[in-house]
Design a protein around this motif. Structure first.
Motif, PDB file in Angstrom:
ATOM      1  N   ILE A 171      -3.165   2.273  -8.095  1.00 44.86           N
ATOM      2  CA  ILE A 171      -1.691   2.143  -8.098  1.00 44.86           C
ATOM      3  C   ILE A 171      -1.135   2.477  -9.475  1.00 44.86           C
ATOM      4  O   ILE A 171      -0.167   3.234  -9.600  1.00 44.86           O
ATOM      5  CB  ILE A 171      -1.266   0.733  -7.647  1.00 44.86           C
ATOM      6  CG1 ILE A 171      -1.503   0.563  -6.149  1.00 44.86           C
ATOM      7  CG2 ILE A 171       0.202   0.476  -7.988  1.00 44.86           C
ATOM      8  CD1 ILE A 171      -1.291  -0.853  -5.652  1.00 44.86           C
ATOM      9  N   VAL A 172      -1.746   1.931 -10.515  1.00 44.84           N
ATOM     10  CA  VAL A 172      -1.270   2.191 -11.880  1.00 44.84           C
ATOM     11  C   VAL A 172      -1.377   3.678 -12.207  1.00 44.84           C
ATOM     12  O   VAL A 172      -0.450   4.274 -12.761  1.00 44.84           O
ATOM     13  CB  VAL A 172      -2.050   1.331 -12.899  1.00 44.84           C
ATOM     14  CG1 VAL A 172      -1.768   1.777 -14.323  1.00 44.84           C
ATOM     15  CG2 VAL A 172      -1.709  -0.137 -12.727  1.00 44.84           C
ATOM     16  N   LEU A 173      -2.501   4.292 -11.843  1.00 40.59           N
ATOM     17  CA  LEU A 173      -2.673   5.722 -12.098  1.00 40.59           C
ATOM     18  C   LEU A 173      -1.627   6.543 -11.342  1.00 40.59           C
ATOM     19  O   LEU A 173      -1.003   7.453 -11.906  1.00 40.59           O
ATOM     20  CB  LEU A 173      -4.085   6.157 -11.687  1.00 40.59           C
ATOM     21  CG  LEU A 173      -4.406   7.632 -11.909  1.00 40.59           C
ATOM     22  CD1 LEU A 173      -4.414   7.950 -13.398  1.00 40.59           C
ATOM     23  CD2 LEU A 173      -5.754   7.966 -11.289  1.00 40.59           C
ATOM     24  N   ALA A 174      -1.427   6.213 -10.068  1.00 42.78           N
ATOM     25  CA  ALA A 174      -0.446   6.953  -9.264  1.00 42.78           C
ATOM     26  C   ALA A 174       0.970   6.774  -9.806  1.00 42.78           C
ATOM     27  O   ALA A 174       1.748   7.738  -9.867  1.00 42.78           O
ATOM     28  CB  ALA A 174      -0.513   6.509  -7.807  1.00 42.78           C
ATOM     29  N   VAL A 175       1.309   5.551 -10.201  1.00 46.33           N
ATOM     30  CA  VAL A 175       2.655   5.298 -10.738  1.00 46.33           C
ATOM     31  C   VAL A 175       2.900   6.145 -11.979  1.00 46.33           C
ATOM     32  O   VAL A 175       3.934   6.814 -12.096  1.00 46.33           O
ATOM     33  CB  VAL A 175       2.852   3.792 -11.030  1.00 46.33           C
ATOM     34  CG1 VAL A 175       4.032   3.565 -11.948  1.00 46.33           C
ATOM     35  CG2 VAL A 175       3.041   3.021  -9.739  1.00 46.33           C
ATOM     36  N   TRP A 176       1.967   6.142 -12.914  1.00 48.50           N
ATOM     37  CA  TRP A 176       2.191   6.908 -14.142  1.00 48.50           C
ATOM     38  C   TRP A 176       2.180   8.412 -13.887  1.00 48.50           C
ATOM     39  O   TRP A 176       2.920   9.158 -14.544  1.00 48.50           O
ATOM     40  CB  TRP A 176       1.192   6.509 -15.223  1.00 48.50           C
ATOM     41  CG  TRP A 176       1.570   5.184 -15.795  1.00 48.50           C
ATOM     42  CD1 TRP A 176       0.917   4.012 -15.636  1.00 48.50           C
ATOM     43  CD2 TRP A 176       2.745   4.896 -16.554  1.00 48.50           C
ATOM     44  NE1 TRP A 176       1.603   3.000 -16.265  1.00 48.50           N
ATOM     45  CE2 TRP A 176       2.731   3.516 -16.841  1.00 48.50           C
ATOM     46  CE3 TRP A 176       3.808   5.647 -17.025  1.00 48.50           C
ATOM     47  CZ2 TRP A 176       3.727   2.890 -17.568  1.00 48.50           C
ATOM     48  CZ3 TRP A 176       4.811   5.016 -17.760  1.00 48.50           C
ATOM     49  CH2 TRP A 176       4.755   3.658 -18.021  1.00 48.50           C
ATOM     50  N   ALA A 177       1.386   8.858 -12.922  1.00 45.54           N
ATOM     51  CA  ALA A 177       1.409  10.284 -12.585  1.00 45.54           C
ATOM     52  C   ALA A 177       2.761  10.662 -11.983  1.00 45.54           C
ATOM     53  O   ALA A 177       3.345  11.694 -12.347  1.00 45.54           O
ATOM     54  CB  ALA A 177       0.278  10.604 -11.607  1.00 45.54           C
TER      55      ALA A 177
ATOM     56  N   VAL B 246       5.601   9.042 -12.393  1.00 39.88           N
ATOM     57  CA  VAL B 246       6.643   8.915 -13.420  1.00 39.88           C
ATOM     58  C   VAL B 246       6.684  10.182 -14.272  1.00 39.88           C
ATOM     59  O   VAL B 246       7.751  10.743 -14.518  1.00 39.88           O
ATOM     60  CB  VAL B 246       6.405   7.664 -14.304  1.00 39.88           C
ATOM     61  CG1 VAL B 246       7.207   7.742 -15.588  1.00 39.88           C
ATOM     62  CG2 VAL B 246       6.763   6.407 -13.545  1.00 39.88           C
ATOM     63  N   GLY B 247       5.512  10.650 -14.695  1.00 39.20           N
ATOM     64  CA  GLY B 247       5.474  11.838 -15.545  1.00 39.20           C
ATOM     65  C   GLY B 247       5.867  13.107 -14.812  1.00 39.20           C
ATOM     66  O   GLY B 247       6.793  13.821 -15.217  1.00 39.20           O
TER      67      GLY B 247
ATOM     68  N   ALA C 203      12.661   4.124 -10.143  1.00 39.80           N
ATOM     69  CA  ALA C 203      12.298   3.837  -8.750  1.00 39.80           C
ATOM     70  C   ALA C 203      10.788   3.737  -8.582  1.00 39.80           C
ATOM     71  O   ALA C 203      10.277   2.836  -7.903  1.00 39.80           O
ATOM     72  CB  ALA C 203      12.870   4.913  -7.832  1.00 39.80           C
ATOM     73  N   VAL C 204      10.062   4.655  -9.200  1.00 43.87           N
ATOM     74  CA  VAL C 204       8.597   4.637  -9.088  1.00 43.87           C
ATOM     75  C   VAL C 204       8.020   3.411  -9.786  1.00 43.87           C
ATOM     76  O   VAL C 204       7.126   2.742  -9.251  1.00 43.87           O
ATOM     77  CB  VAL C 204       7.999   5.946  -9.656  1.00 43.87           C
ATOM     78  CG1 VAL C 204       6.495   5.855  -9.778  1.00 43.87           C
ATOM     79  CG2 VAL C 204       8.384   7.118  -8.781  1.00 43.87           C
ATOM     80  N   LEU C 205       8.519   3.101 -10.982  1.00 45.01           N
ATOM     81  CA  LEU C 205       8.031   1.909 -11.690  1.00 45.01           C
ATOM     82  C   LEU C 205       8.347   0.635 -10.902  1.00 45.01           C
ATOM     83  O   LEU C 205       7.527  -0.289 -10.846  1.00 45.01           O
ATOM     84  CB  LEU C 205       8.627   1.837 -13.093  1.00 45.01           C
ATOM     85  CG  LEU C 205       8.070   2.834 -14.091  1.00 45.01           C
ATOM     86  CD1 LEU C 205       8.890   2.801 -15.383  1.00 45.01           C
ATOM     87  CD2 LEU C 205       6.610   2.563 -14.385  1.00 45.01           C
ATOM     88  N   GLY C 206       9.512   0.582 -10.290  1.00 45.51           N
ATOM     89  CA  GLY C 206       9.867  -0.581  -9.469  1.00 45.51           C
ATOM     90  C   GLY C 206       8.955  -0.714  -8.260  1.00 45.51           C
ATOM     91  O   GLY C 206       8.488  -1.816  -7.939  1.00 45.51           O
ATOM     92  N   ALA C 207       8.667   0.411  -7.596  1.00 49.43           N
ATOM     93  CA  ALA C 207       7.760   0.371  -6.443  1.00 49.43           C
ATOM     94  C   ALA C 207       6.357  -0.049  -6.873  1.00 49.43           C
ATOM     95  O   ALA C 207       5.693  -0.837  -6.183  1.00 49.43           O
ATOM     96  CB  ALA C 207       7.720   1.737  -5.752  1.00 49.43           C
TER      97      ALA C 207
END
Length: 193
Positions: free
Chosen positions: A30-36, A38-39, A157-161
């Motif tokens: 989840i953390v990897l997907a979120v940062w990907a 976001v970027g 939105a992505v960070l919130g999800a």
């Protein structure tokens, strides 16, 4: 040497470990997907929005043209002095349409002008009065601001999800720990020396 220890701390969820749970692996993904997202998603949203805004502003500059208009009513001088307020007001003007006919409409003009004064107005290709299009520099700044806002909106939105997903995982882990403690806790009861 110190950098290697920090890297090991940050990547602990990816290493093989007997204490690692399935939820830890899920959280790492989840953390990897979120940062990907976001970027990459933020950059794509920002770029697409900025380019679209720039196209719209270029279209406005190409379509709109200045016309000489005659003020039909007097515009009283603004009571605000000292200048932070906009010293322009809506007034009725008569202007030539693209087909050569005479039209009247509302546009913003400087205050303190009398009826019959010649003013500059802007019209679109259909002959309707519109606001002055932004200059190329102003359009570039506005497109950049809109692109940045779009990138921030996607990132938020992505960070919130991602935060909601990690919160749900924490709730699940807490419930599992509670169930495990209910099994193990009674075995530890009242064994003090």
């Amino acid at each position: 040497m110190r950098g290697a220890k920090n890297a090991k701390k940050r990547l602990w969820r990816w290493r093989s470990n007997p204490l690692r749970r399935h939820d830890d692996i899920v959280e790492a993904w989840i953390v990897l997907a979120v940062w990907a997202f976001v970027g990459v998603g933020g950059a794509v949203a920002g770029t697409v929005t900025a380019r679209a805004a720039d196209v719209v502003f270029a279209q406005q500059r190409a379509e709109r043209r200045p016309v000489r208009a005659v003020l039909l009513t007097s515009v009283p001088k603004s009571a605000v002095t000292g200048g932070a307020a906009d010293d322009r007001r809506l007034a009725t003007v008569r202007y030539p349409a693209p087909d050569g006919s005479s039209r009247s409409g509302l546009t913003r003009v400087d205050s303190g002008l009398s009826a019959g004064t010649s003013v500059m107005a802007w019209e679109d290709g259909r002959g309707h009065l519109v606001s002055e299009p932004p200059s190329a520099a102003a359009a570039g700044v506005e497109a950049a601001v809109l692109g940045t806002a779009a990138a921030c909106a996607v990132a938020g939105a992505v960070l919130g999800a991602g935060a909601v997903a990690r919160w749900r995982l924490d709730e699940r882990r807490t419930a599992l720990w509670g169930r495990e403690w209910d099994l193990v806790g009674p075995q530890w009861g009242h064994r003090t020396g």
